[in-house]
Design an enzyme around this catalytic site. Sequence first.
Site, PDB file in Angstrom:
ATOM      1  N   ASN A  82      14.936 -32.602  -7.825  1.00 54.16           N
ATOM      2  CA  ASN A  82      14.247 -33.530  -8.930  1.00 54.16           C
ATOM      3  C   ASN A  82      12.953 -33.273  -9.336  1.00 54.16           C
ATOM      4  O   ASN A  82      12.528 -33.494 -10.231  1.00 54.16           O
ATOM      5  CB  ASN A  82      14.703 -34.974  -8.561  1.00 54.16           C
ATOM      6  CG  ASN A  82      13.897 -36.014  -9.608  1.00 54.16           C
ATOM      7  OD1 ASN A  82      14.500 -36.077 -10.817  1.00 54.16           O
ATOM      8  ND2 ASN A  82      12.923 -36.482  -9.094  1.00 54.16           N
ATOM      9  N   SER A 128      17.038 -30.123 -18.181  1.00 53.27           N
ATOM     10  CA  SER A 128      16.732 -30.759 -19.403  1.00 53.27           C
ATOM     11  C   SER A 128      17.527 -30.178 -20.654  1.00 53.27           C
ATOM     12  O   SER A 128      17.538 -28.967 -20.711  1.00 53.27           O
ATOM     13  CB  SER A 128      15.364 -30.934 -19.683  1.00 53.27           C
ATOM     14  OG  SER A 128      14.888 -31.186 -20.855  1.00 53.27           O
ATOM     15  N   ALA A 179       5.941 -24.182 -21.536  1.00 51.76           N
ATOM     16  CA  ALA A 179       6.156 -23.807 -20.026  1.00 51.76           C
ATOM     17  C   ALA A 179       7.281 -24.717 -19.686  1.00 51.76           C
ATOM     18  O   ALA A 179       7.992 -24.078 -18.945  1.00 51.76           O
ATOM     19  CB  ALA A 179       4.983 -24.204 -19.317  1.00 51.76           C
ATOM     20  N   TYR A 180       7.328 -25.980 -20.177  1.00 49.61           N
ATOM     21  CA  TYR A 180       8.313 -26.888 -19.632  1.00 49.61           C
ATOM     22  C   TYR A 180       9.838 -26.155 -19.871  1.00 49.61           C
ATOM     23  O   TYR A 180      10.826 -26.051 -19.187  1.00 49.61           O
ATOM     24  CB  TYR A 180       8.247 -28.164 -19.989  1.00 49.61           C
ATOM     25  CG  TYR A 180       9.269 -29.253 -19.433  1.00 49.61           C
ATOM     26  CD1 TYR A 180       9.093 -29.665 -18.278  1.00 49.61           C
ATOM     27  CD2 TYR A 180      10.385 -29.626 -20.156  1.00 49.61           C
ATOM     28  CE1 TYR A 180       9.919 -30.707 -17.546  1.00 49.61           C
ATOM     29  CE2 TYR A 180      11.315 -30.481 -19.661  1.00 49.61           C
ATOM     30  CZ  TYR A 180      11.090 -31.086 -18.465  1.00 49.61           C
ATOM     31  OH  TYR A 180      11.937 -32.027 -17.975  1.00 49.61           O
ATOM     32  N   VAL A 182      10.766 -23.015 -20.669  1.00 56.04           N
ATOM     33  CA  VAL A 182      11.252 -21.942 -19.986  1.00 56.04           C
ATOM     34  C   VAL A 182      11.532 -22.129 -18.557  1.00 56.04           C
ATOM     35  O   VAL A 182      12.272 -21.568 -17.797  1.00 56.04           O
ATOM     36  CB  VAL A 182       9.997 -20.937 -20.153  1.00 56.04           C
ATOM     37  CG1 VAL A 182      10.272 -19.794 -19.273  1.00 56.04           C
ATOM     38  CG2 VAL A 182       9.736 -20.676 -21.595  1.00 56.04           C
ATOM     39  N   LYS A 184      12.881 -24.862 -17.306  1.00 57.60           N
ATOM     40  CA  LYS A 184      14.328 -25.311 -17.150  1.00 57.60           C
ATOM     41  C   LYS A 184      15.281 -24.360 -17.640  1.00 57.60           C
ATOM     42  O   LYS A 184      16.453 -24.230 -17.130  1.00 57.60           O
ATOM     43  CB  LYS A 184      14.396 -26.592 -18.115  1.00 57.60           C
ATOM     44  CG  LYS A 184      13.579 -27.643 -17.713  1.00 57.60           C
ATOM     45  CD  LYS A 184      13.784 -28.151 -16.249  1.00 57.60           C
ATOM     46  CE  LYS A 184      13.030 -29.281 -15.869  1.00 57.60           C
ATOM     47  NZ  LYS A 184      13.394 -29.825 -14.638  1.00 57.60           N
ATOM     48  N   ARG A 213      12.494 -42.828 -20.104  1.00 62.44           N
ATOM     49  CA  ARG A 213      11.240 -43.648 -20.394  1.00 62.44           C
ATOM     50  C   ARG A 213      10.703 -43.653 -19.119  1.00 62.44           C
ATOM     51  O   ARG A 213      10.718 -44.463 -18.327  1.00 62.44           O
ATOM     52  CB  ARG A 213      11.311 -45.067 -20.783  1.00 62.44           C
ATOM     53  CG  ARG A 213      11.788 -45.085 -22.403  1.00 62.44           C
ATOM     54  CD  ARG A 213      11.810 -46.489 -23.019  1.00 62.44           C
ATOM     55  NE  ARG A 213      12.508 -47.479 -22.467  1.00 62.44           N
ATOM     56  CZ  ARG A 213      13.895 -47.457 -22.741  1.00 62.44           C
ATOM     57  NH1 ARG A 213      14.136 -46.581 -24.064  1.00 62.44           N
ATOM     58  NH2 ARG A 213      14.916 -48.288 -22.287  1.00 62.44           N
ATOM     59  N   THR A 214      10.078 -42.569 -18.658  1.00 62.37           N
ATOM     60  CA  THR A 214       9.141 -42.217 -17.332  1.00 62.37           C
ATOM     61  C   THR A 214       7.755 -42.016 -17.787  1.00 62.37           C
ATOM     62  O   THR A 214       7.322 -41.884 -19.055  1.00 62.37           O
ATOM     63  CB  THR A 214       9.626 -41.262 -16.513  1.00 62.37           C
ATOM     64  OG1 THR A 214       9.661 -40.155 -17.416  1.00 62.37           O
ATOM     65  CG2 THR A 214      11.069 -41.607 -16.243  1.00 62.37           C
TER      66      THR A 214
END
Length: 255
Positions: A82, A128, A179-180, A182, A184, A213-214
């Site tokens: 996670n 995601s 970046a996020y 890619v 995933k 909602r984090t």
Amino acid sequence: MTDRRTALVTGASRGLGLETCRQLADRGLRVILTSRHDDGAAAAKLLGLEHELLDVSADASVRALTERLRVGDVTLDVLVNNAGISMDGFDARVVRETLDVNFFGAMRVTDALLPLVSEGGQILMVSSGMGELACVRPPLRDKLADPELSRVELVRLMSSFVEDVARGRHEAAGWPSSAYSVSKVGLNALVRILARDLAPHVRVNAVCPGWVRTDMGGPSAERDVATGAASIVVMAATAEGPTGGFFRDGRPVSW
């Protein structure tokens, strides 16, 4: 010693990871909550869970955890990768650090803990919808979707993204400016490779909790933490099931 199924969750001091731990414990699993810092120990104590320190981006930390579990004769039935980050900005440093946690960190932990995963156990990668292959342009997309893609080639592609960003050519190469996303995309490709290589002994799946909602998702996200975690837990809590898939709320979704 316990005959309960055992789950280990990375990045679990708060948010989705913490709620995933709580829900897994509610389902009767023995849960090992891991966190990069000591704040996870307090969270684990409140829930009556075990705690271990783990920095997924540090080889030494991963090795140390693996050895502690081995000495403790721990067998994992569920490993939930996670731990993840989403950084502001977009440059080679942001890309490198994001991949080191979200992609290479999950791979690092999986490689180290795999010998402790039980026959028929499951490895879950928390992914995601932002990692859908549609964010990458052909022919790069075709390479990542290739069912024969090797791990060596996947690592090369992820490393090339860093280099392409540093040289200002990532868009021409087919990468998005995220970046996020890619990280995933790469994580999902790793799931397909691991599922292929580890079958039928260990199941490997990706799971999407949705927009939650984090601290990472922000206050405008569609889902509360409990709903997002339930999307993870519905897969993690099953002793039998599919492998090599991408799931949200227990239902298959497109790569």
